[in-house]
Design an enzyme around this catalytic site. Structure first.
Site, PDB file in Angstrom:
ATOM      1  N   SER A 155       0.850  -1.189   0.000  1.00  0.00           N
ATOM      2  CA  SER A 155       0.000   0.000   0.000  1.00  0.00           C
ATOM      3  C   SER A 155       0.884   1.237   0.000  1.00  0.00           C
ATOM      4  O   SER A 155       2.046   1.194   0.428  1.00  0.00           O
ATOM      5  CB  SER A 155      -0.887  -0.001   1.247  1.00  0.00           C
ATOM      6  N   TYR A 180      -0.417  -0.594  10.677  1.00  0.00           N
ATOM      7  CA  TYR A 180      -0.748  -0.954   9.293  1.00  0.00           C
ATOM      8  C   TYR A 180       0.374  -0.551   8.343  1.00  0.00           C
ATOM      9  O   TYR A 180       0.804  -1.348   7.486  1.00  0.00           O
ATOM     10  CB  TYR A 180      -2.048  -0.274   8.879  1.00  0.00           C
TER      11      TYR A 180
END
Length: 308
Positions: A155, A180
């Site tokens: 990501s 994350y």
């Protein structure tokens, strides 16, 4: 294999779909393993590869839900990436089937979840997004085809955190977004080191897409971030459809243009440039070979698995 982070002029872009990047590619006789291949981008990836002729195996934590989603287009088996025994069980069953994997797409993941501990107390996002996939690919090493590709869905979030070597498991205070982002950096570093071991590997940013990945975020949080309005309508023009979001991982797994490349980070169906400012691209720490080797050693120590 080279590892140059430079655009190659792929001919595709942010709005290309998974089916478009597969145009003219016949995957008959190929086998793809797609973790989480029954939801969001994973489901679109399953559909596209199956339509091109591939046999798709979907390891899933929720087997019944997976079977309901993929129907007859894919084979479903049990896998919980947060449990090393489950990872070993899936790998052993696949190995016992006598088949080889041509593509492994590490697609499953969790994002910004409340503090959760799995296994021996590991932070859940690092454990699920990285360590589970690390153990899976290592255990599948004997059945990877000679020209297999391993694709890890990272990501743009990786741009917000390197590996926190002094507190990888967030034992001194948890931040769901920092956790994350660290896990997404780990996905990139995993691809760098795996490629160095001779298994062609890629990591990628699929783009911004509203999928079940956002399930841990409240509507209010998504409104505050400017993603949606009060009615749930997307507000970001750059957001992709799931079909567009799946394209980069499909391209990574199949494109002949990538045959001589490996260990690179991709975005919008293109090799990304290194960027340590606000421009799109990959952070230099995420493709640093020393960082990649260090993370591999830590991951092997934690999981007790190292096929290389």
């Amino acid at each position: 294999m080279t590892t140059a982070q430079h655009k190659i002029g792929s001919g595709f872009g942010a709005r290309s779909t998974a089916n478009e990047v597969l145009d003219g590619i016949d995957l008959t006789g190929k086998l793809a393993i797609i973790t989480g291949g029954y939801s969001g981008l994973g489901l679109e990836t399953t559909r596209a590869l199956a339509a091109a002729g591939a046999h798709v195996v979907v390891p899933a934590r929720r087997v019944d839900a997976a079977r309901a989603e993929v129907g007859e287009i894919a084979e479903v088996d049990q896998l919980d990436l947060g449990g090393l025994d489950s990872v070993r069980g899936f790998a052993e069953r696949f190995t016992a089937s006598g088949r080889r994997a041509d593509m492994v797409i590490n697609n499953a993941g969790i994002m910004a979840c409340p503090e959760t501990r799995v296994g021996p107390g590991w932070e859940a996002q690092f454990a699920t997004n990285h360590l589970g996939h690390f153990a899976l690919v290592n255990r599948l090493r004997p059945v990877l085809a000679e020209d297999a590709r391993v694709v890890s869905v990272s990501s743009a979030g990786h741009r917000s955190s390197p590996i926190r070597w002094d507190d990888v498991q967030f034992e001194r205070g948890y931040d769901k977004w920092a956790a994350y982002c660290q896990a997404k950096t780990a996905n990139v570093l995993f691809a760098v080191q795996l490629n160095a071991f001779g298994v062609q590997s890629f990591a990628l940013h699929p783009g911004g897409i509203l999928t079940p990945l956002q399930r841990h975020l409240t509507k209010a949080e998504q409104v505050e971030r400017g993603w949606i309005d009060e009615n749930g309508t997307p507000l970001v023009p750059e957001f992709k459809t799931p079909e567009q979001g799946a394209s980069t991982q499909v391209w990574a797994a199949t494109s002949p243009r990538l045959a001589e490349l490996g260990g690179v980070y991709l975005e919008d169906c293109e090799v990304a440039e290194i960027s340590d400012d606000d421009a799109p691209g990959v952070r230099s720490y995420a493709v640093d070979r020393d960082e990649a080797a260090r993370l591999w050693a830590l991951s092997a120590e934690l999981t007790g698995v190292n096929a290389f």
